[in-house]
Design a protein around this motif. Sequence first.
Motif, PDB file in Angstrom:
ATOM      1  N   ARG A 103      -5.705  34.858 -16.325  1.00  0.00           N
ATOM      2  CA  ARG A 103      -5.421  34.095 -17.541  1.00  0.00           C
ATOM      3  C   ARG A 103      -5.774  32.617 -17.341  1.00  0.00           C
ATOM      4  NH1 ARG A 103      -0.544  36.846 -17.179  1.00  0.00           N
ATOM      5  NH2 ARG A 103       0.630  34.897 -16.938  1.00  0.00           N
ATOM      6  N   ILE A 104      -5.440  32.107 -16.168  1.00  0.00           N
ATOM      7  CA  ILE A 104      -5.760  30.703 -15.874  1.00  0.00           C
ATOM      8  C   ILE A 104      -7.272  30.496 -15.868  1.00  0.00           C
ATOM      9  CG2 ILE A 104      -5.713  28.933 -14.081  1.00  0.00           C
ATOM     10  CD1 ILE A 104      -2.945  30.015 -13.273  1.00  0.00           C
ATOM     11  N   THR A 105      -7.994  31.416 -15.265  1.00  0.00           N
ATOM     12  CA  THR A 105      -9.457  31.324 -15.201  1.00  0.00           C
ATOM     13  C   THR A 105     -10.071  31.328 -16.589  1.00  0.00           C
ATOM     14  OG1 THR A 105      -9.510  32.441 -13.049  1.00  0.00           O
ATOM     15  CG2 THR A 105     -11.557  32.402 -14.319  1.00  0.00           C
ATOM     16  N   ILE A 106      -9.566  32.233 -17.448  1.00  0.00           N
ATOM     17  CA  ILE A 106     -10.088  32.305 -18.819  1.00  0.00           C
ATOM     18  C   ILE A 106      -9.788  31.010 -19.572  1.00  0.00           C
ATOM     19  CG2 ILE A 106      -9.942  33.522 -21.027  1.00  0.00           C
ATOM     20  CD1 ILE A 106      -9.150  36.034 -19.360  1.00  0.00           C
ATOM     21  N   LYS A 107      -8.571  30.501 -19.410  1.00  0.00           N
ATOM     22  CA  LYS A 107      -8.200  29.254 -20.090  1.00  0.00           C
ATOM     23  C   LYS A 107      -9.076  28.101 -19.618  1.00  0.00           C
ATOM     24  CE  LYS A 107      -3.770  29.527 -19.153  1.00  0.00           C
ATOM     25  NZ  LYS A 107      -2.320  29.136 -19.095  1.00  0.00           N
ATOM     26  N   GLU A 108      -9.380  28.057 -18.332  1.00  0.00           N
ATOM     27  CA  GLU A 108     -10.227  27.000 -17.800  1.00  0.00           C
ATOM     28  C   GLU A 108     -11.643  27.101 -18.364  1.00  0.00           C
ATOM     29  OE1 GLU A 108      -9.867  27.485 -13.595  1.00  0.00           O
ATOM     30  OE2 GLU A 108      -8.060  26.228 -13.459  1.00  0.00           O
ATOM     31  N   LYS A 109     -12.115  28.338 -18.576  1.00  0.00           N
ATOM     32  CA  LYS A 109     -13.438  28.531 -19.164  1.00  0.00           C
ATOM     33  C   LYS A 109     -13.478  28.027 -20.603  1.00  0.00           C
ATOM     34  CE  LYS A 109     -15.335  32.442 -16.536  1.00  0.00           C
ATOM     35  NZ  LYS A 109     -15.904  33.813 -16.627  1.00  0.00           N
ATOM     36  N   LEU A 110     -12.386  28.242 -21.331  1.00  0.00           N
ATOM     37  CA  LEU A 110     -12.349  27.883 -22.746  1.00  0.00           C
ATOM     38  C   LEU A 110     -11.986  26.415 -22.985  1.00  0.00           C
ATOM     39  CD1 LEU A 110     -10.522  31.001 -24.227  1.00  0.00           C
ATOM     40  CD2 LEU A 110     -12.984  30.634 -23.973  1.00  0.00           C
ATOM     41  N   ALA A 111     -11.343  25.794 -22.012  1.00  0.00           N
ATOM     42  CA  ALA A 111     -10.805  24.438 -22.185  1.00  0.00           C
ATOM     43  C   ALA A 111     -11.832  23.409 -22.665  1.00  0.00           C
ATOM     44  CB  ALA A 111     -10.160  23.972 -20.879  1.00  0.00           C
ATOM     45  N   PRO A 112     -13.077  23.409 -22.176  1.00  0.00           N
ATOM     46  CA  PRO A 112     -14.036  22.373 -22.612  1.00  0.00           C
ATOM     47  C   PRO A 112     -14.444  22.488 -24.080  1.00  0.00           C
ATOM     48  CG  PRO A 112     -14.714  23.376 -20.524  1.00  0.00           C
ATOM     49  CD  PRO A 112     -13.634  24.243 -21.095  1.00  0.00           C
ATOM     50  N   TYR A 113     -14.143  23.603 -24.715  1.00  0.00           N
ATOM     51  CA  TYR A 113     -14.608  23.821 -26.084  1.00  0.00           C
ATOM     52  C   TYR A 113     -13.517  23.413 -27.073  1.00  0.00           C
ATOM     53  CZ  TYR A 113     -18.301  26.398 -23.765  1.00  0.00           C
ATOM     54  OH  TYR A 113     -19.365  26.741 -22.954  1.00  0.00           O
ATOM     55  N   GLN A 114     -13.730  22.287 -27.724  1.00  0.00           N
ATOM     56  CA  GLN A 114     -12.728  21.730 -28.625  1.00  0.00           C
ATOM     57  C   GLN A 114     -12.551  22.555 -29.894  1.00  0.00           C
ATOM     58  OE1 GLN A 114     -13.714  17.624 -29.310  1.00  0.00           O
ATOM     59  NE2 GLN A 114     -13.271  17.019 -27.196  1.00  0.00           N
ATOM     60  N   ASP A 115     -13.501  23.424 -30.190  1.00  0.00           N
ATOM     61  CA  ASP A 115     -13.388  24.262 -31.384  1.00  0.00           C
ATOM     62  C   ASP A 115     -12.715  25.604 -31.090  1.00  0.00           C
ATOM     63  OD1 ASP A 115     -15.490  25.084 -29.819  1.00  0.00           O
ATOM     64  OD2 ASP A 115     -16.840  25.530 -31.499  1.00  0.00           O
ATOM     65  N   VAL A 116     -12.126  25.719 -29.895  1.00  0.00           N
ATOM     66  CA  VAL A 116     -11.373  26.926 -29.524  1.00  0.00           C
ATOM     67  C   VAL A 116      -9.920  26.524 -29.274  1.00  0.00           C
ATOM     68  CG1 VAL A 116     -11.084  28.772 -27.844  1.00  0.00           C
ATOM     69  CG2 VAL A 116     -13.382  28.066 -28.526  1.00  0.00           C
ATOM     70  N   PHE A 117      -9.000  27.166 -29.964  1.00  0.00           N
ATOM     71  CA  PHE A 117      -7.579  26.851 -29.837  1.00  0.00           C
ATOM     72  C   PHE A 117      -6.821  28.077 -29.342  1.00  0.00           C
ATOM     73  CE2 PHE A 117      -3.273  26.881 -31.733  1.00  0.00           C
ATOM     74  CZ  PHE A 117      -2.746  25.774 -31.079  1.00  0.00           C
ATOM     75  N   LEU A 118      -6.118  27.932 -28.219  1.00  0.00           N
ATOM     76  CA  LEU A 118      -5.340  29.038 -27.658  1.00  0.00           C
ATOM     77  C   LEU A 118      -3.990  29.117 -28.368  1.00  0.00           C
ATOM     78  CD1 LEU A 118      -4.961  31.279 -25.545  1.00  0.00           C
ATOM     79  CD2 LEU A 118      -4.073  29.534 -23.983  1.00  0.00           C
ATOM     80  N   VAL A 119      -3.767  30.210 -29.088  1.00  0.00           N
ATOM     81  CA  VAL A 119      -2.509  30.403 -29.817  1.00  0.00           C
ATOM     82  C   VAL A 119      -1.402  30.814 -28.865  1.00  0.00           C
ATOM     83  CG1 VAL A 119      -1.364  31.671 -31.683  1.00  0.00           C
ATOM     84  CG2 VAL A 119      -3.779  31.048 -31.893  1.00  0.00           C
ATOM     85  N   PHE A 120      -1.678  31.827 -28.035  1.00  0.00           N
ATOM     86  CA  PHE A 120      -0.709  32.251 -27.031  1.00  0.00           C
ATOM     87  C   PHE A 120      -1.403  33.129 -26.004  1.00  0.00           C
ATOM     88  CE2 PHE A 120      -0.322  35.601 -30.311  1.00  0.00           C
ATOM     89  CZ  PHE A 120      -0.483  36.751 -29.542  1.00  0.00           C
ATOM     90  N   GLU A 121      -0.707  33.373 -24.908  1.00  0.00           N
ATOM     91  CA  GLU A 121      -1.167  34.339 -23.910  1.00  0.00           C
ATOM     92  C   GLU A 121      -0.055  35.357 -23.688  1.00  0.00           C
ATOM     93  OE1 GLU A 121      -1.218  32.614 -19.765  1.00  0.00           O
ATOM     94  OE2 GLU A 121      -1.205  30.757 -20.927  1.00  0.00           O
ATOM     95  N   ALA A 122      -0.435  36.588 -23.363  1.00  0.00           N
ATOM     96  CA  ALA A 122       0.526  37.675 -23.159  1.00  0.00           C
ATOM     97  C   ALA A 122       0.165  38.445 -21.906  1.00  0.00           C
ATOM     98  CB  ALA A 122       0.543  38.600 -24.373  1.00  0.00           C
ATOM     99  N   THR A 123       1.168  39.100 -21.334  1.00  0.00           N
ATOM    100  CA  THR A 123       0.970  39.777 -20.048  1.00  0.00           C
ATOM    101  C   THR A 123       0.654  41.265 -20.181  1.00  0.00           C
ATOM    102  OG1 THR A 123       3.367  40.142 -19.887  1.00  0.00           O
ATOM    103  CG2 THR A 123       2.468  38.158 -18.848  1.00  0.00           C
TER     104      THR A 123
END
Length: 221
Positions: free
Chosen positions: A14-34
Motif C-alpha cells: 500500500r505504501i509503495t502504491i501511494k508513493e507511486k501515485l503521490a506525484p500526480y496532483q490529479d489523483v486523490f486517495l480517498v481511503f485504503e483498506a486491508t
Amino acid sequence: MIKVAIVDDNQINRITIKEKLAPYQDVFLVFEATNGEDFFEKLESLPKEDYPQVVLMDLEMPILDGIVTIASASIKFPEIKYIVLTIYEDDDKIFEAIKAGASGYLLKEDKAINIVEAMKNVVQFDGIPMSPAIARRAMELLRDTPKPTASMQNAIIDHQLSDREMEILREVVKGYNHHEIADKLFISPNTVRTHVNNIYKKLHLNSRSQVMNLAYKNKWI
C-alpha cells in the motif's frame, strides 16, 4: 481529479502504491483498506458523492479476497471501476477477474504513469487497460478459446456460501418466498430467513435484484 481507493492486505504494498501515485496532483486517495471486508465497511461509511471512482484491488487477501469483492461490489456499486493490481498473471486469475467485473488488470511492477493512465482510461473512456504481459496472455487465451475450469466457475461459491445457503439462494432466485422455501426444504421459515440474511451479509448485497444479478452472472442457477 480522479478519486481512488487502494485495497491490499500488505502494508508495504500500500505504501509503495501511494508513493507511486503521490506525484500526480490529479489523483486523490480517498481511503485504503486491508481486505474486501474492510473495503465494504469504509465505502459504506461514506456519502455517495465521496466514493472513489477507481479501486486498485489486490487479489490474494484474507477474510474477503479481491475476486469475491469485485464480484459483489461491481453489482452493488456499478458506478465504481475496479482495476486489479497484482503480482499474478496466470490464466485462472485473468479469467476470474474479468468474470467478476474488473475493468482492468495491471501488475504491481508497472510504472506509476501506466497505473495513472489506466485509471484515467477506465474513468474517462470506460476502457479495459491491461499490462502488456497480461494483454498478451489475454490474446492467447482468446485465440485458443479455452473453457473455464470447474474451480474457476466455483471460485466465488467456495469463498462465500455454504451448500445450504446455495440451495436457498437458488430457490430465492426462482422467486419462492420464505414459507415456500421452508416447505420445500423441510425447515422453518425463520431458518430460511436467517440463511437469507446471511447470504445478503456474505455477498455484501442488500436487495433481491442484486443477489439475482450476481447469481445469473456466476451461473449459480
